[in-house]
Design a protein around this motif. Structure first.
Motif, PDB file in Angstrom:
ATOM      1  N   VAL A  70      47.319  27.317  48.687  1.00  0.00           N
ATOM      2  CA  VAL A  70      47.842  28.524  49.344  1.00  0.00           C
ATOM      3  C   VAL A  70      46.689  29.433  49.776  1.00  0.00           C
ATOM      4  CG1 VAL A  70      49.191  30.629  48.996  1.00  0.00           C
ATOM      5  CG2 VAL A  70      50.076  28.430  48.204  1.00  0.00           C
ATOM      6  N   ILE A  71      45.694  29.584  48.919  1.00  0.00           N
ATOM      7  CA  ILE A  71      44.532  30.421  49.282  1.00  0.00           C
ATOM      8  C   ILE A  71      43.838  29.845  50.511  1.00  0.00           C
ATOM      9  CG2 ILE A  71      42.220  31.123  48.545  1.00  0.00           C
ATOM     10  CD1 ILE A  71      43.362  31.420  45.697  1.00  0.00           C
ATOM     11  N   LEU A  72      43.647  28.536  50.541  1.00  0.00           N
ATOM     12  CA  LEU A  72      42.997  27.905  51.689  1.00  0.00           C
ATOM     13  C   LEU A  72      43.823  28.029  52.957  1.00  0.00           C
ATOM     14  CD1 LEU A  72      41.494  24.695  50.044  1.00  0.00           C
ATOM     15  CD2 LEU A  72      40.266  26.725  50.827  1.00  0.00           C
ATOM     16  N   LEU A  73      45.141  27.914  52.835  1.00  0.00           N
ATOM     17  CA  LEU A  73      45.989  28.055  54.013  1.00  0.00           C
ATOM     18  C   LEU A  73      45.977  29.483  54.549  1.00  0.00           C
ATOM     19  CD1 LEU A  73      49.071  25.854  53.069  1.00  0.00           C
ATOM     20  CD2 LEU A  73      47.333  25.382  54.806  1.00  0.00           C
ATOM     21  N   LEU A  74      45.929  30.447  53.645  1.00  0.00           N
ATOM     22  CA  LEU A  74      45.901  31.843  54.076  1.00  0.00           C
ATOM     23  C   LEU A  74      44.546  32.245  54.643  1.00  0.00           C
ATOM     24  CD1 LEU A  74      47.918  33.575  51.226  1.00  0.00           C
ATOM     25  CD2 LEU A  74      48.656  33.117  53.565  1.00  0.00           C
ATOM     26  N   ALA A  75      43.493  31.541  54.257  1.00  0.00           N
ATOM     27  CA  ALA A  75      42.157  31.881  54.728  1.00  0.00           C
ATOM     28  C   ALA A  75      41.931  31.448  56.168  1.00  0.00           C
ATOM     29  CB  ALA A  75      41.113  31.232  53.821  1.00  0.00           C
ATOM     30  N   GLN A  76      42.733  30.539  56.654  1.00  0.00           N
ATOM     31  CA  GLN A  76      42.532  30.040  58.027  1.00  0.00           C
ATOM     32  C   GLN A  76      43.137  30.932  59.060  1.00  0.00           C
ATOM     33  OE1 GLN A  76      43.815  26.022  58.253  1.00  0.00           O
ATOM     34  NE2 GLN A  76      42.247  25.293  56.880  1.00  0.00           N
TER      35      GLN A  76
END
Length: 76
Positions: A70-76
């Motif tokens: 989730v953190i990686l998806l939100l960082a994009q």
């Protein structure tokens, strides 16, 4: 959102370590009881505790991986 997810990830990592230590301690107690008694019948309670701790570790690891995704998806 990261202010919520990063502390959640830290808590999940701590829970993984705690459940891992509990499982290893249960394993060591099981081995000690088995070596002292010479019988494998007396260690079933400790084996159940070990299995529960290791299953908890797997759940916490899966949750931590989910938070990282989730953190990686939100960082994009």
């Amino acid at each position: 959102m990261n202010y919520i997810l990063i502390p959640a990830l830290i808590i999940l990592c701590i829970m993984v370590v705690v459940s891992l230590v509990r499982g290893v301690v249960a394993f060591l107690k099981t081995t000690k009881i088995d070596l002292e008694s010479g019988e494998g019948e007396t260690v079933t309670d400790m084996q159940l505790m070990q299995n529960k701790a290791m299953f908890a570790r797997i759940k916490y690891q899966a949750a931590a991986i989910g938070v990282v995704v989730v953190i990686l998806l939100l960082a994009q």
